[in-house]
Write a protein that holds these residues in place. Structure first.
Motif, PDB file in Angstrom:
ATOM      1  N   ALA A 186      -4.008  -3.023  -7.808  1.00 13.00           N
ATOM      2  CA  ALA A 186      -4.804  -1.892  -7.310  1.00 13.00           C
ATOM      3  C   ALA A 186      -4.689  -1.768  -5.791  1.00 13.00           C
ATOM      4  O   ALA A 186      -4.563  -0.656  -5.259  1.00 13.00           O
ATOM      5  CB  ALA A 186      -6.263  -2.058  -7.726  1.00 13.00           C
ATOM      6  N   THR A 187      -4.699  -2.911  -5.111  1.00 10.16           N
ATOM      7  CA  THR A 187      -4.564  -2.905  -3.651  1.00 10.16           C
ATOM      8  C   THR A 187      -3.220  -2.336  -3.235  1.00 10.16           C
ATOM      9  O   THR A 187      -3.141  -1.506  -2.329  1.00 10.16           O
ATOM     10  CB  THR A 187      -4.738  -4.335  -3.091  1.00 10.16           C
ATOM     11  OG1 THR A 187      -6.036  -4.803  -3.447  1.00 10.16           O
ATOM     12  CG2 THR A 187      -4.565  -4.371  -1.584  1.00 10.16           C
ATOM     13  N   ARG A 188      -2.148  -2.762  -3.897  1.00  9.46           N
ATOM     14  CA  ARG A 188      -0.808  -2.253  -3.570  1.00  9.46           C
ATOM     15  C   ARG A 188      -0.700  -0.756  -3.878  1.00  9.46           C
ATOM     16  O   ARG A 188      -0.110  -0.017  -3.104  1.00  9.46           O
ATOM     17  CB  ARG A 188       0.283  -2.998  -4.341  1.00  9.46           C
ATOM     18  CG  ARG A 188       0.499  -4.417  -3.907  1.00  9.46           C
ATOM     19  CD  ARG A 188       0.939  -4.517  -2.442  1.00  9.46           C
ATOM     20  NE  ARG A 188       1.100  -5.902  -2.078  1.00  9.46           N
ATOM     21  CZ  ARG A 188       0.140  -6.667  -1.587  1.00  9.46           C
ATOM     22  NH1 ARG A 188      -1.058  -6.183  -1.362  1.00  9.46           N
ATOM     23  NH2 ARG A 188       0.369  -7.919  -1.302  1.00  9.46           N
ATOM     24  N   ARG A 189      -1.274  -0.334  -4.989  1.00  6.52           N
ATOM     25  CA  ARG A 189      -1.229   1.095  -5.328  1.00  6.52           C
ATOM     26  C   ARG A 189      -1.963   1.927  -4.290  1.00  6.52           C
ATOM     27  O   ARG A 189      -1.483   2.974  -3.865  1.00  6.52           O
ATOM     28  CB  ARG A 189      -1.821   1.324  -6.712  1.00  6.52           C
ATOM     29  CG  ARG A 189      -0.865   0.973  -7.817  1.00  6.52           C
ATOM     30  CD  ARG A 189      -1.448   1.322  -9.172  1.00  6.52           C
ATOM     31  NE  ARG A 189      -0.433   1.194 -10.199  1.00  6.52           N
ATOM     32  CZ  ARG A 189      -0.622   0.632 -11.372  1.00  6.52           C
ATOM     33  NH1 ARG A 189      -1.818   0.164 -11.693  1.00  6.52           N
ATOM     34  NH2 ARG A 189       0.350   0.551 -12.245  1.00  6.52           N
ATOM     35  N   SER A 229       5.670  -6.735  -3.280  1.00  5.93           N
ATOM     36  CA  SER A 229       5.632  -5.274  -3.278  1.00  5.93           C
ATOM     37  C   SER A 229       5.061  -4.749  -4.590  1.00  5.93           C
ATOM     38  O   SER A 229       4.993  -5.476  -5.586  1.00  5.93           O
ATOM     39  CB  SER A 229       7.041  -4.721  -3.079  1.00  5.93           C
ATOM     40  OG  SER A 229       7.818  -4.990  -4.244  1.00  5.93           O
ATOM     41  N   LEU A 230       4.697  -3.485  -4.588  1.00  6.15           N
ATOM     42  CA  LEU A 230       4.206  -2.842  -5.800  1.00  6.15           C
ATOM     43  C   LEU A 230       5.266  -2.900  -6.899  1.00  6.15           C
ATOM     44  O   LEU A 230       4.959  -3.221  -8.052  1.00  6.15           O
ATOM     45  CB  LEU A 230       3.805  -1.389  -5.512  1.00  6.15           C
ATOM     46  CG  LEU A 230       3.320  -0.570  -6.706  1.00  6.15           C
ATOM     47  CD1 LEU A 230       2.098  -1.222  -7.364  1.00  6.15           C
ATOM     48  CD2 LEU A 230       3.004   0.856  -6.280  1.00  6.15           C
ATOM     49  N   CYS A 283       0.088   2.161  -1.110  1.00 12.83           N
ATOM     50  CA  CYS A 283       1.202   3.104  -1.231  1.00 12.83           C
ATOM     51  C   CYS A 283       0.721   4.551  -1.231  1.00 12.83           C
ATOM     52  O   CYS A 283       1.377   5.427  -0.676  1.00 12.83           O
ATOM     53  CB  CYS A 283       2.008   2.806  -2.487  1.00 12.83           C
ATOM     54  SG  CYS A 283       2.955   1.290  -2.342  1.00 12.83           S
ATOM     55  N   LEU A 284      -0.412   4.816  -1.845  1.00 10.50           N
ATOM     56  CA  LEU A 284      -0.960   6.172  -1.863  1.00 10.50           C
ATOM     57  C   LEU A 284      -1.428   6.614  -0.479  1.00 10.50           C
ATOM     58  O   LEU A 284      -1.411   7.791  -0.156  1.00 10.50           O
ATOM     59  CB  LEU A 284      -2.117   6.275  -2.867  1.00 10.50           C
ATOM     60  CG  LEU A 284      -1.722   6.179  -4.328  1.00 10.50           C
ATOM     61  CD1 LEU A 284      -2.978   6.151  -5.205  1.00 10.50           C
ATOM     62  CD2 LEU A 284      -0.824   7.321  -4.733  1.00 10.50           C
ATOM     63  N   ASP A 285      -1.839   5.634   0.329  1.00  6.27           N
ATOM     64  CA  ASP A 285      -2.316   5.937   1.679  1.00  6.27           C
ATOM     65  C   ASP A 285      -1.174   6.280   2.622  1.00  6.27           C
ATOM     66  O   ASP A 285      -1.391   6.768   3.708  1.00  6.27           O
ATOM     67  CB  ASP A 285      -3.105   4.756   2.263  1.00  6.27           C
ATOM     68  CG  ASP A 285      -4.456   4.582   1.609  1.00  6.27           C
ATOM     69  OD1 ASP A 285      -4.908   5.512   0.901  1.00  6.27           O
ATOM     70  OD2 ASP A 285      -5.064   3.505   1.772  1.00  6.27           O
ATOM     71  N   GLU A 300      -4.859   1.289  11.070  1.00  3.88           N
ATOM     72  CA  GLU A 300      -5.072  -0.072  10.583  1.00  3.88           C
ATOM     73  C   GLU A 300      -4.559  -0.271   9.160  1.00  3.88           C
ATOM     74  O   GLU A 300      -4.340  -1.393   8.728  1.00  3.88           O
ATOM     75  CB  GLU A 300      -6.559  -0.424  10.641  1.00  3.88           C
ATOM     76  CG  GLU A 300      -7.067  -0.616  12.047  1.00  3.88           C
ATOM     77  CD  GLU A 300      -8.557  -0.862  12.095  1.00  3.88           C
ATOM     78  OE1 GLU A 300      -9.236  -0.683  11.076  1.00  3.88           O
ATOM     79  OE2 GLU A 300      -9.040  -1.236  13.181  1.00  3.88           O
ATOM     80  N   ARG A 301      -4.392   0.825   8.415  1.00  4.04           N
ATOM     81  CA  ARG A 301      -3.934   0.714   7.023  1.00  4.04           C
ATOM     82  C   ARG A 301      -2.484   0.275   6.962  1.00  4.04           C
ATOM     83  O   ARG A 301      -1.673   0.651   7.802  1.00  4.04           O
ATOM     84  CB  ARG A 301      -4.043   2.061   6.322  1.00  4.04           C
ATOM     85  CG  ARG A 301      -5.433   2.453   6.009  1.00  4.04           C
ATOM     86  CD  ARG A 301      -5.393   3.712   5.168  1.00  4.04           C
ATOM     87  NE  ARG A 301      -6.671   4.366   5.240  1.00  4.04           N
ATOM     88  CZ  ARG A 301      -6.846   5.668   5.311  1.00  4.04           C
ATOM     89  NH1 ARG A 301      -5.827   6.481   5.294  1.00  4.04           N
ATOM     90  NH2 ARG A 301      -8.054   6.169   5.384  1.00  4.04           N
ATOM     91  N   GLN A 302      -2.189  -0.496   5.904  1.00  4.04           N
ATOM     92  CA  GLN A 302      -0.796  -0.858   5.655  1.00  4.04           C
ATOM     93  C   GLN A 302      -0.112   0.319   4.991  1.00  4.04           C
ATOM     94  O   GLN A 302      -0.749   1.116   4.326  1.00  4.04           O
ATOM     95  CB  GLN A 302      -0.707  -2.047   4.701  1.00  4.04           C
ATOM     96  CG  GLN A 302      -1.347  -3.286   5.231  1.00  4.04           C
ATOM     97  CD  GLN A 302      -1.353  -4.371   4.171  1.00  4.04           C
ATOM     98  OE1 GLN A 302      -0.998  -4.155   3.031  1.00  4.04           O
ATOM     99  NE2 GLN A 302      -1.756  -5.544   4.570  1.00  4.04           N
ATOM    100  N   THR A 303       1.198   0.415   5.163  1.00  2.00           N
ATOM    101  CA  THR A 303       1.951   1.461   4.486  1.00  2.00           C
ATOM    102  C   THR A 303       3.077   0.825   3.693  1.00  2.00           C
ATOM    103  O   THR A 303       3.390  -0.340   3.851  1.00  2.00           O
ATOM    104  CB  THR A 303       2.542   2.458   5.499  1.00  2.00           C
ATOM    105  OG1 THR A 303       3.484   1.769   6.305  1.00  2.00           O
ATOM    106  CG2 THR A 303       1.470   3.116   6.336  1.00  2.00           C
TER     107      THR A 303
END
Length: 164
Positions: A155-158, A28-29, A161-163, A9-12
């Motif tokens: 913070a959401t975008r970071r 985008s980030l 991306c980390l996920d 379900e997570r975005q990448t």
């Protein structure tokens, strides 16, 4: 199983995302970070303007951005009758002291605009637009970068991306 479902379900941040996920990821980030480096970059971005406008609305200063955008549109206009109409609308909406959306301009600039109304041009608001741009850049933009609107989005975008 729950971990797998949660991960799916997570975005990448990869290029292989579906179109829907890419749309949810806008901006985008990289783009978000570029705004912190440049007010101009943020204004050039449709998403940037919309997010900044939302922030300005919360500060009751959205009219500054709307005035700036109206001036940008007027500059592109070449048809004299359309220039005349748009110039008068901008005046009534943002310059007139009777307007509820009046932007803050100094008396010298305001007087110059009043004189230009006799023969409107597509550049007649250039000095006023610069004043409002400067006000947003020096005053509103630093507050925007420190606001929860911008910081939460960043913070959401970071995290996204980390996920990945």
């Amino acid at each position: 199983n729950e971990d797998r479902i949660e991960r799916s379900e997570r975005q990448t941040c990869t290029k292989m995302d579906s179109i829907e996920a890419a749309e949810e990821q806008r901006p985008s980030l990289e783009e978000l970070l570029s705004w912190a480096r440049s007010f101009e970059m943020m204004l050039r971005s449709l998403e940037g303007r919309e997010i900044f406008r939302e922030f300005l609305r919360s500060e009751y200063s959205e009219d500054n951005l709307l005035f700036w955008l109206a001036c940008e549109e007027l500059k592109k206009e070449t048809n004299p009758s359309v220039v005349d109409e748009k110039a008068r609308i901008i005046y009534e909406d943002y310059v007139s002291i009777l307007s509820p959306k009046e932007v803050s301009l100094d008396s010298r600039v305001r007087e110059g605009i009043n004189q230009s109304l006799a023969e409107p041009s597509n550049m007649m608001y250039e000095e006023a637009q610069l004043q409002i741009y400067t006000l947003m850049h020096r005053d509103s933009f630093p507050r925007f970068l420190n606001s929860s609107v911008y910081r939460d989005l960043l913070a959401t975008r970071r995290r996204t991306c980390l996920d990945t």
